[in-house]
Design a protein around this motif. Structure first.
Motif, PDB file in Angstrom:
ATOM      1  N   ASN A  83      12.223 -11.972  -0.951  1.00  0.00           N
ATOM      2  CA  ASN A  83      11.947 -11.502   0.408  1.00  0.00           C
ATOM      3  C   ASN A  83      12.617 -10.154   0.622  1.00  0.00           C
ATOM      4  OD1 ASN A  83      10.779 -14.158   1.160  1.00  0.00           O
ATOM      5  ND2 ASN A  83      12.879 -14.823   0.765  1.00  0.00           N
ATOM      6  N   ILE A  84      11.837  -9.171   1.072  1.00  0.00           N
ATOM      7  CA  ILE A  84      12.413  -7.857   1.356  1.00  0.00           C
ATOM      8  C   ILE A  84      12.831  -7.881   2.823  1.00  0.00           C
ATOM      9  CG2 ILE A  84      12.100  -5.355   1.199  1.00  0.00           C
ATOM     10  CD1 ILE A  84      11.588  -7.174  -1.429  1.00  0.00           C
ATOM     11  N   ILE A  85      14.135  -7.845   3.060  1.00  0.00           N
ATOM     12  CA  ILE A  85      14.595  -7.997   4.444  1.00  0.00           C
ATOM     13  C   ILE A  85      15.320  -6.713   4.842  1.00  0.00           C
ATOM     14  CG2 ILE A  85      15.500  -9.613   6.099  1.00  0.00           C
ATOM     15  CD1 ILE A  85      15.550 -11.815   4.121  1.00  0.00           C
ATOM     16  N   SER A  86      16.607  -6.766   5.065  1.00  0.00           N
ATOM     17  CA  SER A  86      17.355  -5.568   5.483  1.00  0.00           C
ATOM     18  C   SER A  86      18.839  -5.888   5.404  1.00  0.00           C
ATOM     19  CB  SER A  86      16.993  -5.201   6.928  1.00  0.00           C
ATOM     20  OG  SER A  86      17.950  -4.312   7.459  1.00  0.00           O
TER      21      SER A  86
ATOM     22  N   THR B 266       6.599  -6.768   4.714  1.00  0.00           N
ATOM     23  CA  THR B 266       5.632  -6.148   5.625  1.00  0.00           C
ATOM     24  C   THR B 266       6.364  -5.078   6.429  1.00  0.00           C
ATOM     25  OG1 THR B 266       3.920  -6.547   7.305  1.00  0.00           O
ATOM     26  CG2 THR B 266       5.943  -7.845   7.507  1.00  0.00           C
ATOM     27  N   GLY B 267       5.633  -4.395   7.303  1.00  0.00           N
ATOM     28  CA  GLY B 267       6.236  -3.321   8.091  1.00  0.00           C
ATOM     29  C   GLY B 267       7.343  -3.842   8.998  1.00  0.00           C
ATOM     30  N   GLY B 268       8.379  -3.028   9.206  1.00  0.00           N
ATOM     31  CA  GLY B 268       9.503  -3.440  10.052  1.00  0.00           C
ATOM     32  C   GLY B 268       9.150  -3.376  11.534  1.00  0.00           C
TER      33      GLY B 268
ATOM     34  N   MET C 297      14.004   6.167   1.296  1.00  0.00           N
ATOM     35  CA  MET C 297      13.066   7.211   1.755  1.00  0.00           C
ATOM     36  C   MET C 297      11.614   6.745   1.699  1.00  0.00           C
ATOM     37  SD  MET C 297      13.945   9.768   3.185  1.00  0.00           S
ATOM     38  CE  MET C 297      12.931  10.323   4.408  1.00  0.00           C
ATOM     39  N   THR C 298      11.125   6.244   2.820  1.00  0.00           N
ATOM     40  CA  THR C 298       9.732   5.795   2.939  1.00  0.00           C
ATOM     41  C   THR C 298       9.249   6.182   4.348  1.00  0.00           C
ATOM     42  OG1 THR C 298      10.307   3.698   3.974  1.00  0.00           O
ATOM     43  CG2 THR C 298      10.235   3.700   1.571  1.00  0.00           C
ATOM     44  N   ALA C 299       7.986   5.857   4.628  1.00  0.00           N
ATOM     45  CA  ALA C 299       7.430   6.155   5.955  1.00  0.00           C
ATOM     46  C   ALA C 299       8.208   5.425   7.050  1.00  0.00           C
ATOM     47  CB  ALA C 299       5.960   5.731   5.990  1.00  0.00           C
TER      48      ALA C 299
ATOM     49  N   SER D 149       0.836  -1.212   0.000  1.00  0.00           N
ATOM     50  CA  SER D 149       0.000   0.000   0.000  1.00  0.00           C
ATOM     51  C   SER D 149       0.866   1.254   0.000  1.00  0.00           C
ATOM     52  CB  SER D 149      -0.948  -0.013   1.207  1.00  0.00           C
ATOM     53  OG  SER D 149      -0.196  -0.025   2.403  1.00  0.00           O
ATOM     54  N   GLN D 150       2.156   1.110   0.277  1.00  0.00           N
ATOM     55  CA  GLN D 150       3.063   2.267   0.269  1.00  0.00           C
ATOM     56  C   GLN D 150       4.511   1.766   0.185  1.00  0.00           C
ATOM     57  OE1 GLN D 150       2.162   4.009   4.172  1.00  0.00           O
ATOM     58  NE2 GLN D 150       3.957   2.995   5.023  1.00  0.00           N
ATOM     59  N   GLY D 151       5.440   2.690   0.136  1.00  0.00           N
ATOM     60  CA  GLY D 151       6.869   2.385   0.275  1.00  0.00           C
ATOM     61  C   GLY D 151       7.427   1.435  -0.783  1.00  0.00           C
TER      62      GLY D 151
HETATM   63  N1  NAP Z   1      12.867   2.064   4.214  1.00  0.00           N
HETATM   64  C1  NAP Z   1      14.056   1.668   4.656  1.00  0.00           C
HETATM   65  O1  NAP Z   1      15.003   2.458   4.804  1.00  0.00           O
HETATM   66  C2  NAP Z   1      14.283   0.198   4.953  1.00  0.00           C
HETATM   67  C3  NAP Z   1      15.593  -0.235   5.209  1.00  0.00           C
HETATM   68  C4  NAP Z   1      15.816  -1.581   5.500  1.00  0.00           C
HETATM   69  C5  NAP Z   1      14.748  -2.461   5.568  1.00  0.00           C
HETATM   70  N2  NAP Z   1      13.499  -2.001   5.332  1.00  0.00           N
HETATM   71  C6  NAP Z   1      12.408  -2.957   5.448  1.00  0.00           C
HETATM   72  O2  NAP Z   1      11.758  -3.145   4.200  1.00  0.00           O
HETATM   73  C7  NAP Z   1      10.368  -3.420   4.448  1.00  0.00           C
HETATM   74  C8  NAP Z   1       9.513  -2.391   3.683  1.00  0.00           C
HETATM   75  O3  NAP Z   1       9.919  -1.111   4.102  1.00  0.00           O
HETATM   76  P1  NAP Z   1       9.164   0.235   3.732  1.00  0.00           P
HETATM   77  O4  NAP Z   1      10.134   1.304   4.027  1.00  0.00           O
HETATM   78  O5  NAP Z   1       8.526   0.137   2.405  1.00  0.00           O
HETATM   79  O6  NAP Z   1       8.034   0.235   4.879  1.00  0.00           O
HETATM   80  P2  NAP Z   1       6.668   1.045   4.995  1.00  0.00           P
HETATM   81  O7  NAP Z   1       6.712   2.287   4.170  1.00  0.00           O
HETATM   82  O8  NAP Z   1       6.410   1.148   6.456  1.00  0.00           O
HETATM   83  O9  NAP Z   1       5.586   0.067   4.327  1.00  0.00           O
HETATM   84  C9  NAP Z   1       5.233  -1.145   4.944  1.00  0.00           C
HETATM   85  C10 NAP Z   1       4.121  -1.821   4.162  1.00  0.00           C
HETATM   86  O10 NAP Z   1       3.737  -2.988   4.880  1.00  0.00           O
HETATM   87  C11 NAP Z   1       2.333  -2.962   5.175  1.00  0.00           C
HETATM   88  N3  NAP Z   1       2.122  -3.524   6.503  1.00  0.00           N
HETATM   89  C12 NAP Z   1       2.639  -3.050   7.668  1.00  0.00           C
HETATM   90  N4  NAP Z   1       2.211  -3.793   8.695  1.00  0.00           N
HETATM   91  C13 NAP Z   1       1.401  -4.759   8.169  1.00  0.00           C
HETATM   92  C14 NAP Z   1       0.647  -5.819   8.728  1.00  0.00           C
HETATM   93  N5  NAP Z   1       0.611  -6.042  10.061  1.00  0.00           N
HETATM   94  N6  NAP Z   1      -0.071  -6.619   7.898  1.00  0.00           N
HETATM   95  C15 NAP Z   1      -0.064  -6.400   6.565  1.00  0.00           C
HETATM   96  N7  NAP Z   1       0.631  -5.406   5.974  1.00  0.00           N
HETATM   97  C16 NAP Z   1       1.354  -4.588   6.771  1.00  0.00           C
HETATM   98  C17 NAP Z   1       1.964  -1.480   5.110  1.00  0.00           C
HETATM   99  O11 NAP Z   1       0.617  -1.298   4.721  1.00  0.00           O
HETATM  100  P3  NAP Z   1      -0.647  -1.129   5.703  1.00  0.00           P
HETATM  101  O12 NAP Z   1      -0.242  -0.169   6.766  1.00  0.00           O
HETATM  102  O13 NAP Z   1      -1.703  -0.644   4.771  1.00  0.00           O
HETATM  103  O14 NAP Z   1      -0.922  -2.504   6.213  1.00  0.00           O
HETATM  104  C18 NAP Z   1       2.883  -0.982   4.000  1.00  0.00           C
HETATM  105  O15 NAP Z   1       2.298  -1.207   2.743  1.00  0.00           O
HETATM  106  C19 NAP Z   1      10.173  -3.363   5.962  1.00  0.00           C
HETATM  107  O16 NAP Z   1      10.280  -4.635   6.526  1.00  0.00           O
HETATM  108  C20 NAP Z   1      11.337  -2.480   6.396  1.00  0.00           C
HETATM  109  O17 NAP Z   1      11.687  -2.641   7.743  1.00  0.00           O
HETATM  110  C21 NAP Z   1      13.244  -0.708   5.012  1.00  0.00           C
END
Ligand code: NAP
Length: 261
Positions: free
Chosen positions: A140-143, A92-94, A190-192, A16-18
């Motif tokens: 798998n999107i991890i870290s 999914t969300g981190g 750069m995401t939420a 839905s985002q990011g």
């Molecule tokens: N951005 C970074 O810098 C970064 C760096 C390293 C790793 N990561 C990891 O990469 C992944 C994606 O990151 P992102 O930055 O795109 O995160 P994000 O912007 O927070 O987006 C997370 C997505 O997961 C969904 N989600 C969250 N909780 C959920 C739940 N309980 N059930 C179903 N869907 C859920 C959210 O949608 P809804 O709220 O609509 O459910 C949203 O679409 C995460 O695991 C994050 O920790 C990100």
């Protein structure tokens, strides 16, 4: 190079985002039909409307919450009666930030369920059709914490390692069926999620948002924070026919930040 995903269906979680939303967009641009997954229906509807499509019926969305794996299983069982998935993006969300030593037991359990258990439910649900087709992509999107644990992300570091090990095991098990399993490791993107991590660090370190962001930028050899589209490009490549012989890898997309090989 064959990047054509015409005729393929991708189930993209956390879209839905990011990063998930950007991945859905890239996969659709390569011709895939997309099934989005997340909790927020309004956002999912908005993403579906913006996905490129020749046929208005080709993209769908599923609403489910990864904190409730039984709910996920029911939603999948119902949807997969009429749809086969060729590409699965587990995302999914981190987990919340914080030191490992301070984390409550429930925080580990919650993260284990929403990351590893839900991934397992998804993989078990989609692989029978992938095996029949002789084609499958699981990404798998991890870290980058899979390679080097990140300070202040105790629960996340722990669970990410488990997911990476699970994925590597599956890569070997599923390879004979034409299914690859790979991990994409985003760096600062750069995401939420990143905004919330910056805010949390700013609060803990008594600095402001811009100061923390600047510290992050300084730690990246490329001297900038990544965009979700840049992570999505790596995901889309791994999903393509061109990536058929890439299996069981951890691919950092981090501007060169991860110090390990
Ligand atoms: N951005 C970074 O810098 C970064 C760096 C390293 C790793 N990561 C990891 O990469 C992944 C994606 O990151 P992102 O930055 O795109 O995160 P994000 O912007 O927070 O987006 C997370 C997505 O997961 C969904 N989600 C969250 N909780 C959920 C739940 N309980 N059930 C179903 N869907 C859920 C959210 O949608 P809804 O709220 O609509 O459910 C949203 O679409 C995460 O695991 C994050 O920790 C990100």
């Amino acid at each position: 190079m064959n990047l054509d995903l015409t005729g393929k269906r991708a189930l993209v979680c956390g879209s839905s985002q990011g990063i998930g939303r950007a991945a859905a967009m890239e996969l659709a641009l390569l011709g895939a039909s997309i099934t989005l997954v997340a909790r927020n229906e309004e956002s999912l509807k908005a993403v579906v409307e913006h996905l490129p499509a020749d046929d208005t019926e080709s993209h769908h969305y599923l609403i489910t919450d990864f904190n409730y794996p039984e709910q996920l299983k029911m939603v999948l069982d119902d949807y997969l009666k009429d749809h086969a998935i060729d590409i699965l993006i587990n995302n999914t969300g981190g987990p919340a930030a914080g030191k490992a030593i301070d984390a409550k037991i429930e925080e580990f359990t919650k993260a284990f369920i929403s990351h590893l258990i839900c991934n397992q439910i998804l993989v078990q649900a989609v692989t029978p059709a992938m095996k029949r087709q002789g084609f499958g992509r699981i990404i798998n999107i991890i870290s980058t914490s899979v390679k080097t644990p990140l300070a202040g992300l105790g629960v996340s570091n722990t669970i990410r390692g488990a997911v990476a090990s699970w994925a590597k095991t599956l890569a070997t098990e599923l390879a004979p069926f034409g299914i690859t399993v790979n991990n994409v490791l985003p760096g600062f993107t750069m995401t939420a999620r990143l905004e919330s991590l910056i805010n949390s660090r700013a609060e803990n370190e008594d600095l402001n948002y811009e100061q923390i962001k600047q510290q992050m930028i300084e730690s990246i050899p490329a001297k900038r924070i990544g965009e979700a589209e840049e992570v999505a490009a790596a995901i889309a490549f791994l999903a393509s026919p061109a990536a058929a012989y890439i299996n069981g890898i951890n691919l950092p997309v981090d501007g060169g930040r991860t110090p390990s090989l």
